[in-house]
Design an enzyme around this catalytic site. Structure first.
Site, PDB file in Angstrom:
ATOM      1  N   ALA A  37     -23.886  45.636 -55.537  1.00  0.00           N
ATOM      2  CA  ALA A  37     -22.389  45.690 -55.843  1.00  0.00           C
ATOM      3  C   ALA A  37     -21.972  44.209 -56.067  1.00  0.00           C
ATOM      4  O   ALA A  37     -22.313  43.162 -55.462  1.00  0.00           O
ATOM      5  CB  ALA A  37     -21.550  46.458 -54.910  1.00  0.00           C
ATOM      6  N   GLN A  38     -20.856  44.097 -56.950  1.00  0.00           N
ATOM      7  CA  GLN A  38     -20.464  42.875 -57.264  1.00  0.00           C
ATOM      8  C   GLN A  38     -20.020  42.231 -55.947  1.00  0.00           C
ATOM      9  O   GLN A  38     -20.237  40.886 -55.657  1.00  0.00           O
ATOM     10  CB  GLN A  38     -19.309  42.983 -58.070  1.00  0.00           C
ATOM     11  CG  GLN A  38     -19.555  43.310 -59.402  1.00  0.00           C
ATOM     12  CD  GLN A  38     -18.419  43.770 -60.545  1.00  0.00           C
ATOM     13  OE1 GLN A  38     -17.471  43.709 -60.084  1.00  0.00           O
ATOM     14  NE2 GLN A  38     -18.600  43.712 -61.778  1.00  0.00           N
ATOM     15  N   MET A  39     -19.171  42.956 -54.890  1.00  0.00           N
ATOM     16  CA  MET A  39     -18.839  42.462 -53.624  1.00  0.00           C
ATOM     17  C   MET A  39     -20.062  41.802 -52.897  1.00  0.00           C
ATOM     18  O   MET A  39     -19.770  40.975 -51.877  1.00  0.00           O
ATOM     19  CB  MET A  39     -17.883  43.629 -53.158  1.00  0.00           C
ATOM     20  CG  MET A  39     -18.597  44.576 -52.306  1.00  0.00           C
ATOM     21  SD  MET A  39     -17.608  45.743 -51.457  1.00  0.00           S
ATOM     22  CE  MET A  39     -17.805  44.759 -49.731  1.00  0.00           C
ATOM     23  N   TYR A  40     -21.278  42.381 -53.112  1.00  0.00           N
ATOM     24  CA  TYR A  40     -22.310  41.949 -52.322  1.00  0.00           C
ATOM     25  C   TYR A  40     -22.575  40.607 -52.565  1.00  0.00           C
ATOM     26  O   TYR A  40     -23.263  40.079 -51.873  1.00  0.00           O
ATOM     27  CB  TYR A  40     -23.557  42.822 -52.480  1.00  0.00           C
ATOM     28  CG  TYR A  40     -23.374  44.224 -51.956  1.00  0.00           C
ATOM     29  CD1 TYR A  40     -22.127  44.672 -51.488  1.00  0.00           C
ATOM     30  CD2 TYR A  40     -24.396  45.052 -52.411  1.00  0.00           C
ATOM     31  CE1 TYR A  40     -22.136  46.040 -51.326  1.00  0.00           C
ATOM     32  CE2 TYR A  40     -24.313  46.405 -52.093  1.00  0.00           C
ATOM     33  CZ  TYR A  40     -23.008  46.970 -51.461  1.00  0.00           C
ATOM     34  OH  TYR A  40     -23.164  48.506 -51.454  1.00  0.00           O
ATOM     35  N   GLY A  41     -22.424  39.995 -53.705  1.00  0.00           N
ATOM     36  CA  GLY A  41     -22.538  38.670 -54.081  1.00  0.00           C
ATOM     37  C   GLY A  41     -23.972  38.349 -54.263  1.00  0.00           C
ATOM     38  O   GLY A  41     -24.446  37.070 -54.102  1.00  0.00           O
TER      39      GLY A  41
END
Length: 184
Positions: A37-41
């Site tokens: 996910a994008q939020m996982y970086g």
């Protein structure tokens, strides 16, 4: 359509500096579904591992999610394009869309995505998307494990022929250590 792998390798809380090695090891072990996910970086590192694996794209199923701050109409298309670029997945997408779901539909129609879906949506939110969708969601990803089965969302997904994808199916390891579950 192509069968979706039943077991996926999740990259939540895998630091970017560890993601490449972890995903390469998962792919080498036989995983063909990678979740990020994008939020996982760590999308860029996940993408490097996918590319370096040499596994044909058609054998892989890659799940990613828009970050909350990228749901605005002006951010959705650019956000999808960035994820596809970071993940090193083929991209033809450069459309201008009004809402996040139409941007996903466009990516699906362009052949950039095998399937499109939702993550962490309640049934009311899924209905709102489906009311406006030309392409219905193929999958829903939510937390689901013995302590929180999310049965309502599972039944909704089954009724609408959506793949129900559980994240944290072992309750972050708790289920694997539960004596009652072990006895079953």
């Amino acid at each position: 359509g192509r069968a979706i792998p039943q077991l996926g390798f999740g990259t939540y809380k895998i630091a970017p500096e560890d993601a490449y090695d972890a995903v390469r090891a998962a792919l080498d072990t036989g995983y063909r579904h990678i979740d990020t996910a994008q939020m996982y970086g760590n999308e860029a590192e996940v993408g490097r591992a996918i590319e370096a694996s040499g596994i044909p794209r058609e054998e892989l199923f890659v799940t990613s999610k828009l970050d909350n701050g990228n749901h605005r109409p002006e951010a959705a298309a650019a956000s999808i394009a960035r994820s596809l670029e970071d993940l090193r997945l083929p991209t033809l997408y450069d459309g201008d869309v009004a809402l996040p779901w139409p941007a996903l539909e466009d990516a699906y129609r362009a052949g950039e995505c095998l399937a499109i879906g939702l993550s962490n949506y309640e049934t009311a939110h899924m209905r709102a998307v489906m009311d406006r969708a030309a392409v219905k969601p193929h999958a829903i990803q939510v937390e689901s494990h013995p302590y929180m089965p999310n049965s309502t969302i599972l039944r909704f997904a089954q009724r609408h022929r959506m793949v129900f994808e559980a994240w944290s199916p072992l309750a972050r390891g708790r289920a694997a250590r539960d004596p009652l579950l072990a006895s079953i």
